[in-house]
Design an enzyme around this catalytic site. Structure first.
Site, PDB file in Angstrom:
ATOM      1  CG  ASP A 171      -0.359  -0.093   2.519  1.00  0.00           C
ATOM      2  OD1 ASP A 171       0.874  -0.246   2.584  1.00  0.00           O
ATOM      3  OD2 ASP A 171      -1.081  -0.021   3.525  1.00  0.00           O
TER       4      ASP A 171
ATOM      5  CG  ASP B 216       0.474  -4.204   1.840  1.00  0.00           C
ATOM      6  OD1 ASP B 216       0.749  -5.277   2.424  1.00  0.00           O
ATOM      7  OD2 ASP B 216       1.217  -3.203   1.866  1.00  0.00           O
TER       8      ASP B 216
ATOM      9  CD  GLU C  97       7.685  -0.515   7.514  1.00  0.00           C
ATOM     10  OE1 GLU C  97       6.727  -1.203   7.118  1.00  0.00           O
ATOM     11  OE2 GLU C  97       7.886   0.651   7.126  1.00  0.00           O
TER      12      GLU C  97
HETATM   13  O1  KIV Z   1       3.569  -1.186   1.550  1.00  0.00           O
HETATM   14  C1  KIV Z   1       4.739  -1.566   1.585  1.00  0.00           C
HETATM   15  O2  KIV Z   1       5.546  -1.198   0.744  1.00  0.00           O
HETATM   16  C2  KIV Z   1       5.135  -2.457   2.682  1.00  0.00           C
HETATM   17  C3  KIV Z   1       6.534  -2.799   2.928  1.00  0.00           C
HETATM   18  C4  KIV Z   1       6.814  -3.935   3.804  1.00  0.00           C
HETATM   19  C5  KIV Z   1       7.614  -2.185   2.294  1.00  0.00           C
HETATM   20  O3  KIV Z   1       4.294  -2.897   3.370  1.00  0.00           O
END
Ligand code: KIV
Length: 279
Positions: free
Chosen positions: A44, A83, A181
């Site tokens: 996302d 996501d 993260e």
């Molecule tokens: O949205 C995203 O880019 C992520 C990462 C883990 C980089 O969730």
């Protein structure tokens, strides 16, 4: 046949590191796939790097489906994870299942969602209908930034213990991997050694079983935020601006286009046309 979640789990067992890159469109998605990247993540983060939002909060399911469809048309070998955006899975479990299903119909092989132990029930429900889930703990852009901003997670004993507990709960709930993260590298290493499924780190050190970066960061195309962990392998912004300036100059000076770039009529057809219009 493209990679499966089982292939990704096996990579950890075989001691192989997993490469993950975000992808949001057909062109770059094809190149990531061609480069042999193990997982393409339709993150996302698209909201920021593709749509220009300040953060990931405004991203909608329709937008995530559109990006996922584009990348799914490009992908041949990699696993494709998408996501679930903010508020598409937090309100209730029915929403979470329905929206996971939409991403799968758009071409994803698995979904990713943010949250620790409190998301375990939702994750089990999604996994129970047959949709693989990647967890995401540590800094959770959809919520952590609202309260804390971009801050390293797991720097104290208590926050570290919470993260370790979250990772165990997610594994118990059935995730096939967990993104970590901005987790202190010591805690990321402990989590990676504690759970059986692979950890995918972003800013969380080399103890993770794989690494993920945002494609615009790797290519040096997004200058608004430059996190310490986002290693640049190219500086494409400069190259792109140079190319565009060259193009503009050539258009203005009349150097572009040249005969190499245009198409001609047959000579006799041109003659006939000239006669007809008297020129
Ligand atoms: O949205 C995203 O880019 C992520 C990462 C883990 C980089 O969730």
């Amino acid at each position: 046949m493209h990679k499966s979640v089982q292939d990704i789990i096996k990579m950890k067992k075989d001691g192989k590191k997993i490469s993950v890159i975000t992808s949001y469109d057909y062109t770059l998605g094809s190149l990531c796939d061609k480069a042999g990247i193990d997982i393409l993540l339709v993150g996302d983060s698209a909201g920021m790097v593709m749509l220009g939002y300040e953060n990931t909060i405004p991203v909608t399911m329709d937008q995530m489906c559109m990006f996922t469809e584009a990348v799914s048309r490009a992908r041949q070998n990699s696993l494709l994870v998408a996501d679930l955006p903010f508020m598409s899975y937090q309100v209730n479990i029915d929403d979470a299942i329905k929206n996971s299903g939409r991403l799968i119909k758009a071409g994803a092989d698995a979904v990713k969602l943010e949250g620790g132990a409190s998301m375990a029930e939702t994750i089990s429900a999604i996994v129970d209908v047959g949709i693989p889930v990647m967890g995401h703990i540590g800094l959770q852009p959809q919520t952590t930034i609202l309260s804390q901003g971009y801050k390293v997670q797991g720097k104290t004993k208590d926050t570290a213990l919470k993260l370790i507990d979250d990772a165990k709960e997610l594994e118990e709930a059935g995730v096939f991997s967990i993104a970590l993260e901005m987790v202190s590298h010591e805690v990321a290493e402990i989590i990676s050694e504690t759970i059986r499924v692979p950890t995918i780190g972003i800013g969380s050190g080399m103890g993770c079983n794989g690494q993920v970066l945002v494609i615009q960061d790797i290519l040096g195309m997004y200058d608004k935020i430059k996190p310490k962990f986002a290693k640049r392998y190219l500086n494409l912004s400069n190259d792109i601006v140079n190319a565009l300036e060259n193009y503009k100059n050539e258009v203005e000076s009349g150097t572009f286009p040249s005969p190499d770039n245009w198409f001609s009529m047959e000579e006799n057809e041109l003659e006939k046309l000239r006669e007809e219009i008297g020129r």
